[in-house]
Scaffold this active site. Sequence first.
Site, PDB file in Angstrom:
ATOM      1  N   ASP A 385      45.696  59.393  64.230  1.00  0.00           N
ATOM      2  CA  ASP A 385      45.826  59.585  65.680  1.00  0.00           C
ATOM      3  C   ASP A 385      47.280  59.792  66.100  1.00  0.00           C
ATOM      4  O   ASP A 385      47.552  60.419  67.119  1.00  0.00           O
ATOM      5  CB  ASP A 385      45.251  58.380  66.423  1.00  0.00           C
ATOM      6  N   GLU A 386      48.189  59.264  65.275  1.00  0.00           N
ATOM      7  CA  GLU A 386      49.610  59.397  65.589  1.00  0.00           C
ATOM      8  C   GLU A 386      50.299  60.398  64.667  1.00  0.00           C
ATOM      9  O   GLU A 386      51.508  60.335  64.444  1.00  0.00           O
ATOM     10  CB  GLU A 386      50.273  58.016  65.502  1.00  0.00           C
ATOM     11  N   CYS A 387      49.486  61.320  64.103  1.00  0.00           N
ATOM     12  CA  CYS A 387      49.971  62.469  63.311  1.00  0.00           C
ATOM     13  C   CYS A 387      50.567  62.089  61.961  1.00  0.00           C
ATOM     14  O   CYS A 387      51.284  62.889  61.358  1.00  0.00           O
ATOM     15  CB  CYS A 387      50.992  63.283  64.108  1.00  0.00           C
TER      16      CYS A 387
END
Length: 453
Positions: A385-387
């Site tokens: 979700d945070e790459c």
Amino acid sequence: MNKPECKYGADCYQKNPAHKEKYAHPPETTKNDIKTEEKANEPSEEGSSTSPHKRLWKGCTTAEQLEDLKRCKRPPTPEKDDNNIEEEDAKHEYHGMTRQRYRLPEVPVDVGMMSDLYDPQIEYSKRAEYKELCEDPKNFIKHKFLVSMAPCFDSLWEFCTEEAGKANCKPESVFDSLGLRMVGPFDVLAGKFKNVTIHEPGDYLRHWRFYYDPPEFQTVLVKKGSGVHYGYWRDEPDNADGLVAFNDVNKGCEFKMIGGNVFDAIVHYLDEHVSATPFNKKQITSMKKSLEEWTTAKGIPLKATEKIKSRNKLIVCKTFHKAGLVVPFDRKQELGYRPLLESDANLRKMLSKFNNIDFYKDKSKFQDAMRDLQAVITAANLAVDECDFGTILELAMDLFCYGEKNLHEVMKPLFFTGYSMLKRPQYIAIIKSHLDNRCEGIDLDLLMKNCQP
């Protein structure tokens, strides 16, 4: 707007409204025409009316009908052969068909109409397409294995072709006497996929894929009767010019990078893994000399480590297979990868709880083992979700390398997410086919069909 005329004319049997909308049809038939049609449709001797196509093939066996379709010929006409057959054919139309190459009626296959004729035709088309693909080895490899080969792949085949001329053998057999076999994509160059059974797509992706081979690795050389095998390592499927690595499946999941081209694999084998005897010592020396002279003449460097060093700088973590994971990573912003929630040692302890658990018989024990692992999986998904896409791929790879089959369904979504986020869809197809039928042992030749799940 003028619509094209239907080639079946007044005898068109199509009921599909879309067909009526697309093609023009003659006006309603006259009474005389109706009488003629009714007479033609009178019940046969067996008591059933005969369709236009069945009337057309009256007297022909089903096998003969199928053969006509395979050759794309017009079915035989009802008239008897005579000296003026060509002239008579020119004067008549048979059920809306003029004298031309026969084409299948434009009806959907899924309606079941004439399925006994469509199915063989489709199979015949597949065989023709496959045969054409076999004539273009580079395209065959790309189509069936989903990767492109490095330039040194063709160079080694060129070397083997020259050596085969001296030894009076086939190119793929040049190293046989030394216990080394050329496999995988080399089987395509050797023509071994011609005139054989056409397999499902996943079968080709498992061709010579050993138990611990991740999607990044493709086997091209194996030591006969052992788990030692060499192949190309590509961190990205579109990177044709990858490194060369080796693994001994009987010793575990660890891989070692040994060079920048496939000739390094041959040299490594002759130095480290060939079974040397007084009888082949001279042959080993001679082969080494031939390799060195040929590669020098072609400008191919042996034992060059620059490519390995360059890749080492890009590795974000080692993973259980020790070859390292390479993913896009911005070191300044620390974006693209973060370490797993647990260390490798702790993760191994968690995974040891899955040893020898039968998922279907011991579901409660499996769920107990999943409690600790689930926290690591949740953290990896949050990283996505945070790459930080590399994290979930590291976890998937560690589960794969651990080797417990009851973890296959756990690792699948991790692999799918990781490779999808990293835009490596080919590896999704490879890992799925591998996990669906992950074979142990060393008999992994699709052409021999010895692999057992």
